[in-house]
Design an enzyme around this catalytic site. Structure first.
Site, PDB file in Angstrom:
ATOM      1  N   ILE A 139     165.338  53.703  37.304  1.00  0.00           N
ATOM      2  CA  ILE A 139     165.808  54.366  38.281  1.00  0.00           C
ATOM      3  C   ILE A 139     164.865  55.740  39.162  1.00  0.00           C
ATOM      4  O   ILE A 139     164.436  56.084  38.300  1.00  0.00           O
ATOM      5  CB  ILE A 139     167.867  55.399  37.641  1.00  0.00           C
ATOM      6  CG1 ILE A 139     168.405  54.474  36.874  1.00  0.00           C
ATOM      7  CG2 ILE A 139     168.000  56.201  38.551  1.00  0.00           C
ATOM      8  CD1 ILE A 139     169.444  54.872  36.350  1.00  0.00           C
ATOM      9  N   LYS A 208     164.533  63.901  28.590  1.00  0.00           N
ATOM     10  CA  LYS A 208     164.841  63.413  29.659  1.00  0.00           C
ATOM     11  C   LYS A 208     165.741  64.469  30.223  1.00  0.00           C
ATOM     12  O   LYS A 208     164.799  65.309  31.255  1.00  0.00           O
ATOM     13  CB  LYS A 208     165.761  61.944  29.993  1.00  0.00           C
ATOM     14  CG  LYS A 208     164.807  60.862  29.913  1.00  0.00           C
ATOM     15  CD  LYS A 208     165.348  59.764  28.287  1.00  0.00           C
ATOM     16  CE  LYS A 208     164.284  58.544  28.359  1.00  0.00           C
ATOM     17  NZ  LYS A 208     165.115  57.497  28.146  1.00  0.00           N
TER      18      LYS A 208
HETATM   19  N1  HSE Z   1     164.828  54.815  23.903  1.00  0.00           N
HETATM   20  C1  HSE Z   1     164.532  54.630  25.209  1.00  0.00           C
HETATM   21  C2  HSE Z   1     166.810  54.240  25.476  1.00  0.00           C
HETATM   22  C3  HSE Z   1     164.248  54.156  26.306  1.00  0.00           C
HETATM   23  O1  HSE Z   1     167.633  53.591  24.293  1.00  0.00           O
HETATM   24  O2  HSE Z   1     167.436  54.538  26.592  1.00  0.00           O
HETATM   25  C4  HSE Z   1     163.215  54.247  26.763  1.00  0.00           C
HETATM   26  O3  HSE Z   1     163.023  56.056  27.481  1.00  0.00           O
END
Ligand code: HSE
Length: 441
Positions: A139, A208
């Site tokens: 995204i 994130k």
């Molecule tokens: N382990 C992460 C998730 C993938 O499950 O979204 C990449 O950040």
């Protein structure tokens, strides 16, 4: 013109996906970037594994195990760091920057924890650090926040930004699986991080969210200020009760600008089953951003996997290829705001956050028990939105019953104080399970 040369560090899921997408779409990418983009060298811990991952294409590029040799190679223009983690990846990225290389990375942990140091080093050397792949995989949310929404005073972001936990929650709700079985399924499908505690305890989502929050509000990355609560202690019964009440439980990353500071929190959250975010199922990601001019916008797609994440890495490679000859002062700042204009707005502690709450407790089914509980809530200034008394599913005949209370928005510290008083009642026979509710309005 000669292709721009990329040195790839790490060739696991994302690295090999990047290699594949670049090769498959090279003509189209060249027409967009203005020149070819070529992975000229690869360094990995285990070259045999990388050779296997690249299959037929393995012979087309030198693969070694000396990361420094790639970073120090004067022919390399861009270092693509696909190793992950905050150890060796930090050293290699700083060394690449010191060598005047641009960096493209998918490493959210690195930027959430060491972003301030890395961006400062990059500024000093006049190089770019691009990280679209670090947040929500394919995204283009960094592009949207940093450029597409640049006119806005962003008010809030709420996102499902970890596919593993969203998959687990979907499986628990739809198929009635327990947590461990659903986690094993997510691991088998390759969604989970190498250490799945980062997924299930909310750490990956907080990395994130920290990056998005910095870009949205023009503050430094402050992972250490994020409140993080995962889903490993979530009980299936709460998923069911939430559903009965018209809610779904999602692991949300929420960051919001308030008059008192910035909220930065990841936790299981009840949202109305009618909201678009509630219908994001399986390993999909979605991010809802509210800006004062644009209103609410929603971004949906695959947040993990080889090619979806490679889609973001290659987009960054194209951006760097287009801009690497530009005056550094004319490039988009790493965190969207000019570095000297970052604000020191405080990040609020979770006790200072305002939210709705879902409270579940088990009580002896005796006269006055509900009156005692509602009196405590009223004395704490907490307004009740809904109250449900369930017949206990586990203990059928002992006279105990589950009570579920939904509150209106209230300060978390007031709820905590009320919970302590409720738990002290002799008629309350369990701890109070407390989950937050987000209206997304
Ligand atoms: N382990 C992460 C998730 C993938 O499950 O979204 C990449 O950040």
């Amino acid at each position: 013109m000669e292709p721009i040369k990329v040195g790839l560090l790490g060739c696991g899921t994302v690295g090999s996906g990047t290699f594949t997408v670049l090769r498959r779409n090279q003509e189209e990418i060249k027409r967009r970037a203005g020149r070819g983009i070529e992975i000229a060298r690869i360094a990995v811990r285990n070259p045999a594994k990388a050779l296997a991952a690249l299959g037929d294409a393995a012979g087309t590029v030198p693969i070694g195990s000396d990361f420094e040799a790639v970073i120090d190679d004067p022919a390399i223009d861009i270092v693509a760091e696909m190793i992950g983690g905050t150890g060796i990846a930090r050293e290699l990225v700083l060394r690449a920057i010191a060598n005047g290389k641009h960096v493209v990375t998918a490493n959210k942990a690195l930027l959430a924890v060491h972003g301030t140091e890395i961006f400062a080093a990059a500024r000093a050397k006049g190089v770019m650090v691009a990280f679209e792949a670090a947040v929500a995989g394919g995204i283009p949310i960094i592009k949207a926040l940093r450029e597409g929404l640049t006119a806005n005073r962003i008010q809030s972001i709420a996102g499902i930004i970890n596919g593993t936990t969203n998959y687990i929650l979907s499986e628990m709700r739809e198929r009635g699986l327990d947590f461990a079985t659903a986690l094993a399924g997510a691991q088998a499908l390759g969604y989970a991080e190498a250490d799945p505690t980062f997924d299930v305890e909310g750490v990956d989502a907080a990395h994130k969210l920290t990056i998005m929050s910095a870009i949205a509000f023009g503050i430094p990355v402050q992972f250490d200020r994020a409140y993080i609560e995962g889903i490993s202690k979530l009980a299936s019964i709460d998923i069911k009760y939430a559903e009965d009440l018209g809610y779904r439980i999602k692991l949300l990353g929420i960051t919001r600008r308030t008059e008192r500071g910035i909220e930065l929190r990841v936790h299981p959250t009840l949202i109305s089953a009618k909201r678009l975010l509630a219908s994001v199922e399986g390993a999909m990601n979605a991010v809802e951003v509210h800006g004062d001019a644009v209103g609410t916008t929603l971004y949906y797609g695959k947040g993990a996997g080889a090619e979806p994440t490679a889609s973001a890495v290659v987009a960054d490679l194209v951006d760097v290829t287009r801009l690497h000859t530009a005056d550094p002062g004319h490039r988009v700042p790493h965190l969207a705001f000019q570095p000297q204009s970052l604000a020191d707005t405080p990040v609020l502690s979770i006790e200072e956050v305002t939210s709705g709450y879902y409270l579940r407790l088990r009580v002896a089914d005796v006269t006055g028990v509900l009156a005692d509980i509602t009196r405590i809530l009223a004395e704490a200034g907490i307004s009740i939105d809904a109250l449900l008394q369930k017949e206990s599913e586990q203990i059928a005949d002992n006279g105990e019953t589950d009570v579920i209370i939904i509150t209106h928005d209230t300060l978390e510290k007031n709820v905590n104080a009320a919970i302590a008083r409720i738990e002290a009642l002799s008629t309350v026979v369990s701890n109070v399970t407390r989950l937050r509710i987000e209206s997304l309005s």
